[in-house]
Scaffold this motif. Structure first.
Motif, PDB file in Angstrom:
ATOM      1  N   SER A 152      14.829  24.607 -49.900  1.00 33.58           N
ATOM      2  CA  SER A 152      15.557  25.812 -50.311  1.00 33.58           C
ATOM      3  C   SER A 152      14.565  26.896 -50.689  1.00 33.58           C
ATOM      4  N   THR A 153      13.744  27.264 -49.734  1.00 31.64           N
ATOM      5  CA  THR A 153      12.756  28.324 -49.922  1.00 31.64           C
ATOM      6  C   THR A 153      13.193  29.543 -49.126  1.00 31.64           C
ATOM      7  N   LEU A 154      12.717  30.705 -49.520  1.00 34.31           N
ATOM      8  CA  LEU A 154      13.160  31.949 -48.877  1.00 34.31           C
ATOM      9  C   LEU A 154      12.916  31.956 -47.373  1.00 34.31           C
ATOM     10  N   ASP A 155      11.844  31.338 -46.914  1.00 35.22           N
ATOM     11  CA  ASP A 155      11.565  31.356 -45.478  1.00 35.22           C
ATOM     12  C   ASP A 155      12.467  30.398 -44.692  1.00 35.22           C
ATOM     13  N   ASN A 156      13.236  29.545 -45.394  1.00 38.54           N
ATOM     14  CA  ASN A 156      14.140  28.621 -44.718  1.00 38.54           C
ATOM     15  C   ASN A 156      15.611  28.992 -44.926  1.00 38.54           C
ATOM     16  N   LEU A 157      15.875  30.053 -45.661  1.00 41.23           N
ATOM     17  CA  LEU A 157      17.249  30.470 -45.936  1.00 41.23           C
ATOM     18  C   LEU A 157      17.564  31.755 -45.181  1.00 41.23           C
ATOM     19  N   VAL A 158      18.807  31.856 -44.719  1.00 42.29           N
ATOM     20  CA  VAL A 158      19.213  33.033 -43.956  1.00 42.29           C
ATOM     21  C   VAL A 158      20.691  33.314 -44.226  1.00 42.29           C
ATOM     22  N   TRP A 159      21.050  34.612 -44.288  1.00 45.28           N
ATOM     23  CA  TRP A 159      22.451  35.005 -44.398  1.00 45.28           C
ATOM     24  C   TRP A 159      23.119  34.737 -43.064  1.00 45.28           C
ATOM     25  N   VAL A 160      24.268  34.048 -43.098  1.00 45.29           N
ATOM     26  CA  VAL A 160      25.004  33.751 -41.870  1.00 45.29           C
ATOM     27  C   VAL A 160      26.501  33.883 -42.118  1.00 45.29           C
ATOM     28  N   ASP A 161      27.227  33.950 -41.038  1.00 47.45           N
ATOM     29  CA  ASP A 161      28.688  33.946 -41.067  1.00 47.45           C
ATOM     30  C   ASP A 161      29.145  32.547 -41.473  1.00 47.45           C
ATOM     31  N   LEU A 162      30.153  32.463 -42.328  1.00 45.68           N
ATOM     32  CA  LEU A 162      30.638  31.177 -42.819  1.00 45.68           C
ATOM     33  C   LEU A 162      31.060  30.254 -41.679  1.00 45.68           C
ATOM     34  N   ASP A 163      31.750  30.794 -40.667  1.00 45.98           N
ATOM     35  CA  ASP A 163      32.158  29.964 -39.528  1.00 45.98           C
ATOM     36  C   ASP A 163      30.941  29.345 -38.832  1.00 45.98           C
ATOM     37  N   CYS A 164      29.906  30.148 -38.620  1.00 48.58           N
ATOM     38  CA  CYS A 164      28.701  29.626 -37.976  1.00 48.58           C
ATOM     39  C   CYS A 164      28.044  28.563 -38.852  1.00 48.58           C
ATOM     40  N   ASN A 165      28.019  28.790 -40.154  1.00 47.43           N
ATOM     41  CA  ASN A 165      27.407  27.823 -41.059  1.00 47.43           C
ATOM     42  C   ASN A 165      28.171  26.502 -41.029  1.00 47.43           C
ATOM     43  N   LEU A 166      29.504  26.571 -41.031  1.00 51.44           N
ATOM     44  CA  LEU A 166      30.301  25.350 -40.962  1.00 51.44           C
ATOM     45  C   LEU A 166      30.082  24.616 -39.640  1.00 51.44           C
ATOM     46  N   MET A 167      29.995  25.379 -38.567  1.00 52.50           N
ATOM     47  CA  MET A 167      29.806  24.759 -37.258  1.00 52.50           C
ATOM     48  C   MET A 167      28.397  24.191 -37.105  1.00 52.50           C
ATOM     49  N   LYS A 168      27.403  24.860 -37.652  1.00 52.29           N
ATOM     50  CA  LYS A 168      26.017  24.405 -37.499  1.00 52.29           C
ATOM     51  C   LYS A 168      25.788  23.102 -38.234  1.00 52.29           C
ATOM     52  N   GLY A 169      26.323  22.979 -39.437  1.00 55.70           N
ATOM     53  CA  GLY A 169      26.149  21.738 -40.190  1.00 55.70           C
ATOM     54  C   GLY A 169      24.693  21.328 -40.276  1.00 55.70           C
ATOM     55  N   ALA A 170      24.381  20.117 -39.872  1.00 59.52           N
ATOM     56  CA  ALA A 170      23.020  19.581 -39.960  1.00 59.52           C
ATOM     57  C   ALA A 170      22.240  19.733 -38.662  1.00 59.52           C
ATOM     58  N   LEU A 171      22.745  20.584 -37.761  1.00 56.78           N
ATOM     59  CA  LEU A 171      22.011  20.823 -36.517  1.00 56.78           C
ATOM     60  C   LEU A 171      20.817  21.730 -36.776  1.00 56.78           C
ATOM     61  N   SER A 172      19.797  21.600 -35.955  1.00 60.48           N
ATOM     62  CA  SER A 172      18.682  22.546 -36.009  1.00 60.48           C
ATOM     63  C   SER A 172      19.144  23.852 -35.364  1.00 60.48           C
ATOM     64  N   VAL A 173      18.375  24.898 -35.539  1.00 59.70           N
ATOM     65  CA  VAL A 173      18.716  26.183 -34.920  1.00 59.70           C
ATOM     66  C   VAL A 173      18.767  26.029 -33.402  1.00 59.70           C
ATOM     67  N   ASP A 174      17.798  25.329 -32.822  1.00 59.35           N
ATOM     68  CA  ASP A 174      17.780  25.135 -31.363  1.00 59.35           C
ATOM     69  C   ASP A 174      18.997  24.343 -30.888  1.00 59.35           C
ATOM     70  N   GLU A 175      19.347  23.286 -31.615  1.00 60.81           N
ATOM     71  CA  GLU A 175      20.516  22.489 -31.237  1.00 60.81           C
ATOM     72  C   GLU A 175      21.792  23.314 -31.329  1.00 60.81           C
ATOM     73  N   PHE A 176      21.914  24.102 -32.395  1.00 58.30           N
ATOM     74  CA  PHE A 176      23.117  24.922 -32.570  1.00 58.30           C
ATOM     75  C   PHE A 176      23.194  26.003 -31.495  1.00 58.30           C
ATOM     76  N   THR A 177      22.081  26.621 -31.181  1.00 56.64           N
ATOM     77  CA  THR A 177      22.045  27.653 -30.137  1.00 56.64           C
ATOM     78  C   THR A 177      22.459  27.057 -28.792  1.00 56.64           C
ATOM     79  N   THR A 178      21.967  25.858 -28.495  1.00 52.71           N
ATOM     80  CA  THR A 178      22.342  25.176 -27.253  1.00 52.71           C
ATOM     81  C   THR A 178      23.836  24.871 -27.234  1.00 52.71           C
TER      82      THR A 178
END
Length: 106
Positions: free
Chosen positions: A50-76
């Motif tokens: 939970s450091t500033l370089d690992n945190l990002v503002w996102v849409d709640l729907d995207c956050n719920l959908m991303k879950g424990a996926l990495s950014v690359d996995e979620f983008t795919t």
């Protein structure tokens, strides 16, 4: 987990977020304040902090959908779902309803 407790959300910063909403890095849409969420780019379950370089503002729907996926996995996943809107609609509905709660079987 490690946190930087020197950073706080000030009233001025909160007002700025409401007046000038950021774009979600995942869907690209402006995030209305009521849907504003904070995501761990690298999920805590995968060693993310939970450091500033690992945190990002996102849409709640995207956050719920991303879950424990990495950014690359979620983008795919999102790229795939653009061609499958029915699956995307069902997935969003189930996530909002808590339908994908993973529980340990006993």
């Amino acid at each position: 987990y490690a946190t930087d407790r020197t950073q706080t959300l000030t009233l001025d910063t909160a007002r700025d977020l409401i007046e000038n909403p950021p774009n979600c890095p995942y869907c690209g849409n402006k995030i209305p304040w009521e849907d504003l969420s904070i995501d761990h780019r690298i999920p805590v379950s995968r060693g993310g902090l939970s450091t500033l370089d690992n945190l990002v503002w996102v849409d709640l729907d995207c956050n719920l959908m991303k879950g424990a996926l990495s950014v690359d996995e979620f983008t795919t996943l999102m790229t795939f779902l653009k061609d499958h809107p029915t699956i995307l609609t069902v997935l969003r509905t189930r996530l909002k309803a808590g339908g994908f709660m993973y529980r340990r079987r006993e």
